[in-house]
Design a protein around this motif. Structure first.
Motif, mmCIF file in Angstrom:
data_model
loop_
_atom_site.group_PDB
_atom_site.id
_atom_site.type_symbol
_atom_site.label_atom_id
_atom_site.label_comp_id
_atom_site.label_asym_id
_atom_site.label_seq_id
_atom_site.Cartn_x
_atom_site.Cartn_y
_atom_site.Cartn_z
ATOM 1 N N ARG A 95 48.140 -13.469 -31.772
ATOM 2 C CA ARG A 95 48.667 -14.571 -32.560
ATOM 3 C C ARG A 95 47.502 -15.340 -33.158
ATOM 4 O O ARG A 95 46.354 -15.148 -32.757
ATOM 5 N N LEU A 96 47.797 -16.189 -34.112
ATOM 6 C CA LEU A 96 46.742 -16.955 -34.766
ATOM 7 C C LEU A 96 46.055 -17.874 -33.766
ATOM 8 O O LEU A 96 46.708 -18.458 -32.898
ATOM 9 N N SER A 97 44.748 -17.993 -33.897
ATOM 10 C CA SER A 97 44.017 -18.945 -33.060
ATOM 11 C C SER A 97 44.032 -20.306 -33.754
ATOM 12 O O SER A 97 44.189 -20.389 -34.967
ATOM 13 N N SER A 98 43.867 -21.347 -32.963
ATOM 14 C CA SER A 98 43.851 -22.698 -33.513
ATOM 15 C C SER A 98 42.513 -23.356 -33.199
ATOM 16 O O SER A 98 41.756 -22.895 -32.341
ATOM 17 N N ASP A 99 42.239 -24.439 -33.886
ATOM 18 C CA ASP A 99 41.041 -25.212 -33.584
ATOM 19 C C ASP A 99 41.090 -25.701 -32.138
ATOM 20 O O ASP A 99 40.071 -25.714 -31.448
ATOM 21 N N ALA A 100 42.286 -26.084 -31.666
ATOM 22 C CA ALA A 100 42.430 -26.554 -30.280
ATOM 23 C C ALA A 100 42.077 -25.452 -29.287
ATOM 24 O O ALA A 100 41.425 -25.722 -28.275
ATOM 25 N N ASN A 101 42.490 -24.212 -29.568
ATOM 26 C CA ASN A 101 42.129 -23.088 -28.700
ATOM 27 C C ASN A 101 40.614 -22.934 -28.626
ATOM 28 O O ASN A 101 40.035 -22.811 -27.544
ATOM 29 N N TYR A 102 39.966 -22.946 -29.781
ATOM 30 C CA TYR A 102 38.526 -22.718 -29.826
ATOM 31 C C TYR A 102 37.755 -23.861 -29.169
ATOM 32 O O TYR A 102 36.854 -23.636 -28.354
ATOM 33 N N GLU A 103 38.126 -25.089 -29.497
ATOM 34 C CA GLU A 103 37.419 -26.245 -28.934
ATOM 35 C C GLU A 103 37.545 -26.286 -27.417
ATOM 36 O O GLU A 103 36.572 -26.561 -26.712
ATOM 37 N N LYS A 104 38.727 -26.004 -26.893
ATOM 38 C CA LYS A 104 38.922 -26.019 -25.438
ATOM 39 C C LYS A 104 38.172 -24.865 -24.781
ATOM 40 O O LYS A 104 37.586 -25.024 -23.702
ATOM 41 N N ALA A 105 38.159 -23.693 -25.400
ATOM 42 C CA ALA A 105 37.426 -22.554 -24.843
ATOM 43 C C ALA A 105 35.923 -22.849 -24.806
ATOM 44 O O ALA A 105 35.247 -22.538 -23.825
ATOM 45 N N VAL A 106 35.399 -23.461 -25.859
ATOM 46 C CA VAL A 106 33.988 -23.859 -25.877
ATOM 47 C C VAL A 106 33.730 -24.864 -24.761
ATOM 48 O O VAL A 106 32.771 -24.731 -23.994
ATOM 49 N N ASP A 107 34.581 -25.867 -24.648
ATOM 50 C CA ASP A 107 34.419 -26.895 -23.617
ATOM 51 C C ASP A 107 34.464 -26.285 -22.214
ATOM 52 O O ASP A 107 33.650 -26.619 -21.353
ATOM 53 N N ASP A 108 35.417 -25.367 -21.975
ATOM 54 C CA ASP A 108 35.522 -24.711 -20.666
ATOM 55 C C ASP A 108 34.258 -23.922 -20.339
ATOM 56 O O ASP A 108 33.754 -23.971 -19.217
ATOM 57 N N LEU A 109 33.740 -23.184 -21.320
ATOM 58 C CA LEU A 109 32.540 -22.377 -21.110
ATOM 59 C C LEU A 109 31.341 -23.264 -20.770
ATOM 60 O O LEU A 109 30.594 -22.994 -19.834
ATOM 61 N N ILE A 110 31.178 -24.328 -21.514
ATOM 62 C CA ILE A 110 30.039 -25.222 -21.311
ATOM 63 C C ILE A 110 30.153 -25.952 -19.979
ATOM 64 O O ILE A 110 29.182 -26.063 -19.230
ATOM 65 N N THR A 111 31.329 -26.440 -19.651
ATOM 66 C CA THR A 111 31.543 -27.150 -18.397
ATOM 67 C C THR A 111 31.306 -26.222 -17.210
ATOM 68 O O THR A 111 30.708 -26.619 -16.208
ATOM 69 N N PHE A 112 31.742 -24.979 -17.320
ATOM 70 C CA PHE A 112 31.567 -23.995 -16.252
ATOM 71 C C PHE A 112 30.093 -23.725 -15.970
ATOM 72 O O PHE A 112 29.717 -23.412 -14.846
ATOM 73 N N SER A 113 29.246 -23.858 -16.988
ATOM 74 C CA SER A 113 27.819 -23.559 -16.827
ATOM 75 C C SER A 113 27.137 -24.485 -15.831
ATOM 76 O O SER A 113 26.137 -24.115 -15.227
ATOM 77 N N GLY A 114 27.653 -25.712 -15.672
ATOM 78 C CA GLY A 114 27.054 -26.658 -14.746
ATOM 79 C C GLY A 114 25.726 -27.211 -15.227
ATOM 80 O O GLY A 114 24.974 -27.797 -14.442
ATOM 81 N N ALA A 115 25.401 -27.049 -16.483
ATOM 82 C CA ALA A 115 24.126 -27.520 -17.025
ATOM 83 C C ALA A 115 24.127 -29.047 -17.141
ATOM 84 O O ALA A 115 25.176 -29.700 -17.047
ATOM 85 N N ASP A 116 22.951 -29.598 -17.399
ATOM 86 C CA ASP A 116 22.846 -31.046 -17.591
ATOM 87 C C ASP A 116 23.502 -31.428 -18.914
ATOM 88 O O ASP A 116 23.754 -30.582 -19.773
ATOM 89 N N VAL A 117 23.759 -32.704 -19.106
ATOM 90 C CA VAL A 117 24.505 -33.193 -20.269
ATOM 91 C C VAL A 117 23.810 -32.826 -21.582
ATOM 92 O O VAL A 117 24.460 -32.392 -22.539
#
Length: 185
Positions: A95-117
């Motif tokens: 199905r079509l991807s949305s900006d919300a899908n992409y933004e949340k996936a980016v946020d999840d990936l970055i948060t999972f990394s545990g890196a500094d801010v």
């Protein structure tokens, strides 16, 4: 005694995200409890090196290994000796991807990394500058329960609900379960 599987790959994991190229592949085998190869299953598509890209997913039950390809929505079931038992069509579609899908996936990936801010902010800017895929894969994950039901997750980060499709061991679709997005099973 078998009951584990192993995967070696992908063939080119150093490629930067979202770069076009040959599809990633990986060798897969079933191993015994000591990690020794019992049977080689072959080379399988691994997925795309991009956020929300197509992936091959795995689920291991007491008597089967499921290999699901999100590019097609189908899963192959193997016994623990490496014999293909059946193909299970989840009837999941892209199905079509949305900006919300992409933004949340980016946020999840970055948060999972545990890196500094500061590092997370740089990573977010980099990933956010990359183009989102036009469509989402057919599914995001597969699971199997003790009764042998295959559960196919049809939802993605950024969706309003989590949708799981239940498929009985012989391949009959039993229905879809809709859960609040923050509830995890």
């Amino acid at each position: 005694n078998t009951g584990a599987f192993a995967m070696q790959g992908p063939n080119d994991s150093r490629r930067p995200p979202n770069v076009e190229g040959e599809p990633l592949t990986a060798s897969m085998w079933i191993a015994d409890n000591l990690g020794e190869k019992v049977v080689e299953l072959g080379v399988f598509p691994f997925g795309q090196n991009r956020i929300l890209g197509e992936r091959t997913r795995f689920a291991l039950s007491e008597d089967s290994l499921y290999v699901g390809t999100s590019a097609t929505g189908a899963s192959e079931a193997y016994d623990h000796e490496g014999e293909r038992i059946r193909t299970i069509d989840s009837r999941a579609t892209k199905r079509l991807s949305s900006d919300a899908n992409y933004e949340k996936a980016v946020d999840d990936l970055i948060t999972f990394s545990g890196a500094d801010v500061e590092t997370m902010d740089r990573a977010r800017a980099t990933y956010s500058s990359l183009p989102k895929p036009d469509s989402l894969p057919a599914f995001s994950e597969i699971f199997v329960n003790p009764q042998g039901f295959l559960w196919v997750e049809l939802s993605f980060p950024g969706d309003e609900t989590t949708i799981l499709r239940a498929i009985e061991p012989r391949g009959t679709i039993m229905g879809d379960l809709h859960l609040p997005v923050d509830l995890r099973v």
